[in-house]
Enzyme design. Structure first.
Site, PDB file in Angstrom:
ATOM      1  N   CYS A 233      -9.269 -25.654  15.519  1.00  0.00           N
ATOM      2  CA  CYS A 233      -7.908 -25.399  15.039  1.00  0.00           C
ATOM      3  C   CYS A 233      -6.894 -25.896  16.081  1.00  0.00           C
ATOM      4  O   CYS A 233      -7.236 -26.108  17.241  1.00  0.00           O
ATOM      5  CB  CYS A 233      -7.710 -23.920  14.712  1.00  0.00           C
ATOM      6  SG  CYS A 233      -7.191 -22.874  16.094  1.00  0.00           S
TER       7      CYS A 233
ATOM      8  N   CYS B  71      -6.770 -24.001  19.464  1.00  0.00           N
ATOM      9  CA  CYS B  71      -7.907 -24.232  20.363  1.00  0.00           C
ATOM     10  C   CYS B  71      -7.894 -25.666  20.895  1.00  0.00           C
ATOM     11  O   CYS B  71      -8.211 -25.916  22.047  1.00  0.00           O
ATOM     12  CB  CYS B  71      -9.209 -23.933  19.637  1.00  0.00           C
ATOM     13  SG  CYS B  71      -9.312 -22.203  19.154  1.00  0.00           S
TER      14      CYS B  71
ATOM     15  N   ASP C 144      -3.800   7.254  -3.648  1.00  0.00           N
ATOM     16  CA  ASP C 144      -5.202   7.633  -3.834  1.00  0.00           C
ATOM     17  C   ASP C 144      -5.661   8.438  -2.622  1.00  0.00           C
ATOM     18  O   ASP C 144      -4.983   8.480  -1.596  1.00  0.00           O
ATOM     19  CB  ASP C 144      -6.069   6.377  -3.988  1.00  0.00           C
ATOM     20  CG  ASP C 144      -5.912   5.436  -2.816  1.00  0.00           C
ATOM     21  OD1 ASP C 144      -4.762   5.110  -2.464  1.00  0.00           O
ATOM     22  OD2 ASP C 144      -6.930   5.036  -2.212  1.00  0.00           O
TER      23      ASP C 144
ATOM     24  N   ASP D  61       0.866  -1.185   0.000  1.00  0.00           N
ATOM     25  CA  ASP D  61       0.000   0.000   0.000  1.00  0.00           C
ATOM     26  C   ASP D  61       0.899   1.231   0.000  1.00  0.00           C
ATOM     27  O   ASP D  61       2.102   1.145   0.240  1.00  0.00           O
ATOM     28  CB  ASP D  61      -0.956  -0.046   1.205  1.00  0.00           C
ATOM     29  CG  ASP D  61      -2.189   0.826   0.989  1.00  0.00           C
ATOM     30  OD1 ASP D  61      -2.240   1.577  -0.010  1.00  0.00           O
ATOM     31  OD2 ASP D  61      -3.104   0.781   1.831  1.00  0.00           O
TER      32      ASP D  61
ATOM     33  N   ALA E  13     -11.646   3.239   1.017  1.00  0.00           N
ATOM     34  CA  ALA E  13     -12.303   4.024   2.072  1.00  0.00           C
ATOM     35  C   ALA E  13     -13.570   3.377   2.608  1.00  0.00           C
ATOM     36  O   ALA E  13     -14.513   4.061   3.006  1.00  0.00           O
ATOM     37  CB  ALA E  13     -12.593   5.450   1.580  1.00  0.00           C
TER      38      ALA E  13
END
Ligand code: GUN
Ligand code: ZN
Length: 506
Positions: A282, A285, A129, A92, A197
């Protein structure tokens, strides 16, 4: 530039696709989740993320650019070495910092930051942007959009080798601006199109507006463009976002939530302290259990929670992919919508655009499951209603019945809410193979009545009689006047034809 994205299968506006990322030498299977990596806070190592299912990750080029610790290392070693990650890396630009801290603090030049992204080995780079927030007025949204567009155009003129280019689609909460921004961004020849956004919307659980923004952007982008929903990190939103046609999500949530002792599930978020029982299979857990996790020291707990959060998130992405493969993505969205009212709002907003979903929907999918009043508004129901006009009607007096066949009519069609009428011969044809509950709902009956109306309007010379199981006035009143109706019941004969026992059943 050539298209790097290929759609392999559709389910409504949702799709399975592949995104070629040439600089990384990988093809990403979409929908895909990219974990956000902050170089300063690495709770889970990127190599571990790859083990959990990450094909690509996203990091902030601006943070690296500004960092005394990492700038030189990133330039010398390259991002893949720095992060020890072989998949694709998206960078980014720092636009989001700019939108949060303002121009005065963060001056970033698109040319310079894109060159930096290229120099550190980014696979997909992002120009600067301007993320216009939801509450902005229209004038501001339009002006900022023009600047964003200039920067995207500037970026496409740079020599950036095989690095792909993100072209963020802004436009705040104005659908027409979003749509135009999408069309303009697509026209630049950029490669990937993030809907920008929407973080403030997503953070506030304003999923209906996030869906509207995505769909508006996609109207401009067209169906072939790969779309990233910037900031969609909660697994309970993935099915909805995919159904709106978003191909990429990014998650900072896994780490941010872990830091606050929050445990992600596909139904929402829990505080670890409130959990006596863990719903997740998982390894984290399974190994620790609720008490075990609560007993860990803060650093270990954050790490384990972040891993669990990633496990849940990648599992949901796989579930979404399989749902598209099978053709029951909207069933999955309905399940998620039933867990959280804000997701239900998002789903209802999506169904407001059933026509758009219908356009790309696969012709045949796994059996349609009618699961809620919302199911009646699905694109499959719409499509059936549109097709009714083209189905040949044999005879002058036709019974449309939720019950049995009646020989005193020229023909009896079946009626199944929410689809409405269809010839018996189509009973085994998708989507009329639908599984529907015996105890239907008024929304389904109203939808079925719309089907009856469509059929009657297409065949004005035919006398139709609808035999129904006690539909409400709200379903019957809108029917054309010349459609006769009759109530089915244990002792009731159907129609004016005195059909005592003319039924044959099936
Ligand atoms: N991260 C989250 N939202 C945005 C956005 O609108 N633009 C950019 N560049 N990054 C983002
Ligand atoms: Zn878990």
């Amino acid at each position: 530039m050539t298209d790097v994205f290929e759609v392999r299968r559709w389910d409504g506006a949702g799709r399975l696709g592949s995104l070629d990322v040439p600089r990384a030498g990988v093809t990403v299977e979409t929908p895909a989740l990219m974990p956000v990596v902050n170089p300063h806070i690495r709770t889970v190592a990127p190599a571990r993320m790859a083990d959990l299912g990450a094909q690509l990750l996203i990091t902030n080029g601006y943070i690296l650019y500004e960092s005394e610790d990492y700038r030189e290392r990133a330039l010398e070693e390259g991002l893949h070495e720095l992060y020890d990650f072989d998949g694709a890396i998206v960078t980014d630009s720092g636009s989001f910092q700019l939108s949060v801290y303002g121009d005065d603090e963060v001056a970033i030049d698109t040319r310079e930051i894109l060159r930096f992204q290229y120099d550190i080995g980014s696979d997909i780079g992002t120009p600067v942007d301007i993320p216009t927030p939801p509450e902005a007025d229209r004038e501001r949204a339009a002006a900022e959009l023009a600047t964003t567009q200039e920067r995207i155009e500037l970026a496409t003129d740079l020599e950036l080798g095989e690095m792909l280019l993100n072209a963020p689609v802004q436009g705040s909460t104005y659908p027409d601006l979003r749509e135009r921004a999408g069309a303009d961004a697509r026209a630049t020849g950029a490669d990937v199109f993030p809907v920008g956004a929407v973080v403030p919307l997503l953070n506030d659980y304003r999923y209906a507006e996030a869906v509207e923004a995505s769909l508006a952007a996609k109207r401009g982008l067209g169906p072939a463009a790969p779309v990233h929903l910037f900031g969609a990190g909660h697994p309970m939103t993935f099915a909805l976002a995919a159904a709106a046609g978003c191909d990429l999500f990014d998650s900072a949530a896994y780490a941010l939530y872990a830091r606050d002792d929050r445990y992600l599930t596909v139904r929402g978020t829990e505080h670890l302290a409130d959990l006596d029982h863990l719903p997740c299979p998982c390894p984290v857990c399974a190994e620790h259990g609720a008490e075990g996790l609560q007993a860990l020291d803060e650093t270990a707990r954050e790490r384990q929670l972040a891993e669990h959060n990633l496990h849940v998130s990648f599992a949901e992405v796989r579930r979404v992919r399989q749902a598209i493969r099978t053709g029951d993505l909207l069933e999955l969205v309905e399940a998620r919508a039933r867990s959280h009212p804000t997701v239900l709002d998002g789903y209802r907003a999506l169904l407001d655009h059933a026509d758009a979903l219908e356009r790309t929907d696969a012709a045949g999918k796994d059996a349609f499951f009618h699961l809620s009043a919302e199911s009646a508004r699905r694109p499959e129901v719409r499509r059936h209603h549109e097709r009714l006009a083209a189905l040949p009607v044999e005879g002058e007096e036709v019974l449309l019945s939720e019950g049995d066949t009646n020989d005193s009519y020229d023909e009896t069609w079946r009626v199944v809410p929410p689809f409405g009428p269809f010839p018996r011969a189509l009973s085994e044809t998708y989507p009329l193979t639908a599984e529907v509950p015996q105890r239907t709902d008024h929304a389904a009956q109203r939808a079925a009545a719309r089907g009856v109306t469509a059929l009657a309007e297409a065949n004005p010379e035919v006398a139709f009689t609808l035999a129904h199981w006690d539909w409400p006035e709200s379903a019957l009143a809108p029917l054309p006047e010349d459609v006769r109706t009759t109530l089915l019941g244990p002792d009731e004969a159907v129609g004016d034809h005195g059909a005592e026992d003319g039924t044959t059943g099936e």
